[in-house]
Structure formats: structure tokens, C-alpha cells
Design a protein around this motif. Sequence first.
Motif, short mmCIF file in Angstrom:
data_model
loop_
_atom_site.label_atom_id
_atom_site.label_comp_id
_atom_site.label_asym_id
_atom_site.label_seq_id
_atom_site.Cartn_x
_atom_site.Cartn_y
_atom_site.Cartn_z
N UNK A 70 0.84 -1.20 0.00
CA UNK A 70 0.00 0.00 0.00
C UNK A 70 0.88 1.25 0.00
N UNK A 71 2.13 1.13 0.41
CA UNK A 71 3.05 2.28 0.38
C UNK A 71 3.70 2.44 -0.99
N UNK A 72 3.30 1.56 -1.94
CA UNK A 72 3.89 1.62 -3.26
C UNK A 72 5.41 1.48 -3.18
N UNK A 73 6.09 2.12 -4.15
CA UNK A 73 7.56 2.04 -4.10
C UNK A 73 8.15 3.27 -3.40
N UNK A 74 7.29 4.02 -2.67
CA UNK A 74 7.79 5.21 -1.97
C UNK A 74 8.97 4.91 -1.03
N UNK A 75 9.00 3.74 -0.35
CA UNK A 75 10.17 3.47 0.50
C UNK A 75 11.49 3.48 -0.29
N UNK A 76 11.40 3.26 -1.62
CA UNK A 76 12.65 3.27 -2.41
C UNK A 76 13.23 4.67 -2.58
N UNK A 77 12.42 5.69 -2.21
CA UNK A 77 12.93 7.06 -2.32
C UNK A 77 13.81 7.43 -1.13
N UNK A 78 13.77 6.60 -0.07
CA UNK A 78 14.57 6.92 1.12
C UNK A 78 16.06 6.74 0.81
N UNK A 79 16.88 7.53 1.50
CA UNK A 79 18.34 7.37 1.34
C UNK A 79 18.76 6.04 1.92
N UNK A 80 19.59 5.31 1.18
CA UNK A 80 20.00 3.98 1.65
C UNK A 80 21.52 3.90 1.77
N UNK A 81 21.98 3.00 2.61
CA UNK A 81 23.41 2.69 2.66
C UNK A 81 23.58 1.29 2.12
N UNK A 82 24.65 1.09 1.36
CA UNK A 82 24.91 -0.26 0.86
C UNK A 82 25.92 -0.94 1.79
#
Length: 357
Positions: free
Chosen positions: A142-154
Motif C-alpha cells: 500500500x506504500x507503493x515504491x515510496x520506501x525506495x525514495x529513502x536514502x539507503x546505505x549499501x
Amino acid sequence: MHNRSRMDSVLVTGSSGLIGSEVCAYFAKAAYRVHGVDNNQRASFFGPEGDTRWNQYRLQRELPCFQHHELDIRNRQKVLDLVNRIRPKIIVHAAAQPSHDRATTIPFDDFDTNAVGTLNLLEAARQACPESPFIHLSTNKVYGDAPNQLRLTELETRWDYADPEYAEGIPETFPIDQSLHSLFGASKLAADMMVQEYGRYFNMPTCCLRGGCLTGPNHSGVELHGFLSYLVKCNLEDREYQIYGYKGKQVRDNIHSHDVTRFIHEFAKNPRSGEVYNLGGGKANSCSILEAFVLVERFTGRRQRYTYVEDNRIGDHICYYSDLRKMRAHYPRWDITIDLKQTISEIVEAWQRRLAF
Ligand SMILES: NC(=O)c1ccc[n+]([C@@H]2O[C@H](COP(=O)([O-])OP(=O)(O)OC[C@H]3O[C@@H](n4cnc5c(N)ncnc54)[C@H](O)[C@@H]3O)[C@@H](O)[C@H]2O)c1
């Protein structure tokens, strides 16, 4: 507080599936009369490997107060009739078309099942038993792919959130619109909104459980749905697992179906109206695909063969784990009781048993 009388009944849709069957067994043990609704639609969605009849027969064999109803939740009149006849004390709605990739090829079946099927049940509940807690299994899609917009660390084997605001995971306040959902995510979001609305507008005791990866030994895992179950099956059958994008470092949080059911029971005992909860294993029970391979290999002693496909699945989350703080705050008697290692060992044992036949 919901008062118990002798042989109260619970209605469980999707009763032959992973969550539905766990809920049936749990409430049967708690001396409820259990009405299961399922039509083995999973076999139509995913073919013979998705067949859930074995689980239906298991429930019919093992639970004396279980009754199976062969019913399609899209059949509005039959749903209204059944709920009216049973007037259950609790409704747990776990029937669904559960795969985002599969929805693309069957958009009408997907929407009719997920959105309209849910409306059928809500309206039946409003007419027959508006005071009964209605627990809906929603999804983190339901949050779509919006979590993918968050800054991530690899990191070496996984992605993680770089922003300390999300150190505990994704909260229920996260935006639900203006992102890519997949047709499945959109049909589930429509259902999620209706469940909230029946809670707020009609003051019914409803909630949406927005699942991360719900898992356990009774999943009929297939490539398009049931990540850990399918991964274990591939390992045991020496099949090649395909990783789609994100270097195999995509993160999911995994919760055992027993802990899902325990939360459902807590909510039913002390319901609220129109609530939403993010229900997953949380950070402690999260893993990437690469990490899952290693964990499973430890229990099976077999190396996982895999191939890597550069393109990720459309809308797939790069890193998702649920913030469990709202669940714990509202229901302090609930917490995760089964960790990821135990969950995987149970899935391995279950597949070893099932594949031996
Ligand atoms: N398993 C997960 O990782 C996960 C994650 C997030 C959300 N969820 C949600 O949790 C719920 C349960 O998931 P699950 O993993 O147990 O799925 P599942 O596929 O194992 O079980 C669903 C059951 O519903 C039945 N069903 C489907 N359409 C039906 C219809 N029209 N009429 C009657 N029965 C029908 C299927 O035959 C199946 O037995 C679903 O709503 C799903 O979207 C699951």
C-alpha cells in the motif's frame, strides 16, 4: 472487551492459505467454532504448485470444530448469506490474490478478489454482526515504491536505511499515494481504505494489518509469492533461484504466521476502530536474499544455486522492514516470539516432510 460465550465462532477467509490456516488452528485450540472459506483459488492463480487443498484436508482432519465452506468471496450473495447465517464473533479476512507480478496478467480477477471481495465481506459484517472485530490482512505494498525514495546505505550483504528517522523501520504514517504500487498494491490499497472507512464511518471494530513477509511452515510458496518458503523449496530441490536486481541485497522483514495470529487475537480481545498496523518481523528478523541463502544453507547443508537477473521486479522494495512500535504500544502483551532462525528451521522441516510424499 469482547465477551466470550460457549462456542463462539470465528469466520476465516483464505482458510487453506498460510495465514488463514494458522488462524483456524489457533482459534480452534482456543475452543472457538471455526468456519473456513476458501475455494483453492491459489491453484488458479499460480498453477498446481500453489494448490492449497492439502492444507484444507489437514484442517478438516485435525480440527474437530472446523467447517470448510467452498465459497468464492467474489460471490456477493453467497457471502452475505453465509455471514448472516453464522454471525461470527470475529472475522479474519486473509483470502486474496497475493502477488504483485501475477496481478498484471489478471487485473479483473485481482481487483474483484482483493477490493470487491473485501467490500462484500465488510458489508456482510455491517449487516449481520457490526460489533464483531474485522481483521483484514493488508500489505506493505500500500506504500507503493515510496520506501525506495529513502536514502539507503549499501552494506556488504544488504541495503539499509541511511536516515536515522527510519532506524526502527517504516511507520504507519508513511505516505500511501503518488508512488508506483503495481495493480496488486492498488487493489489492496482500495481494500485497506474500505476497511478503515467501515471503521471510521460506521464505527465498526476494523483493522488493517499491512504485512511485510508473512511466512511459516504451511505456505505453498511459489516463485511469485511466498519468498522464504519458495527459497527453501528451491534449495531442497536443488533448483536455481533467480534474483531480480538490487544485487540480491534487497531486504524483507519476516514474521512467523503464529506471531501474526497472536496479534490478531490481541486485537480481537481489545478492538479499536479503523486502525492500521505495519506487521512484519521488524529489523531483528529482516534479511536480504543473499543472507537468506546462507541461513537456509545452514539448516539444509546444501548450497543454493542461483542466477542473477539485472532488472528488478517492477515496484519491488529495495529495503523494507516494519516499525513495530505502534503494535507494541497498543498491545503490550504482544511481541515477536519466533525469530528468523527458528522460522527458517520450521520451513525447512515442513518442506522436507511435504516433499517426501
Ligand atoms: N504471505 C505474505 O508474505 C504476505 C505479505 C503481505 C500481505 N499478505 C496478505 O495476507 C493475506 C494472506 O496471505 P497468505 O500468504 O496466507 O496467502 P495464501 O495465498 O497462502 O492464502 C490465501 C488463500 O485465499 C484463497 N483465496 C484466494 N482467492 C479467493 C477467493 N476469491 N475466494 C475464496 N478464497 C480465495 C486461496 O485459495 C488461498 O488458500 C493476503 O491478503 C495477502 O495479501 C501476505
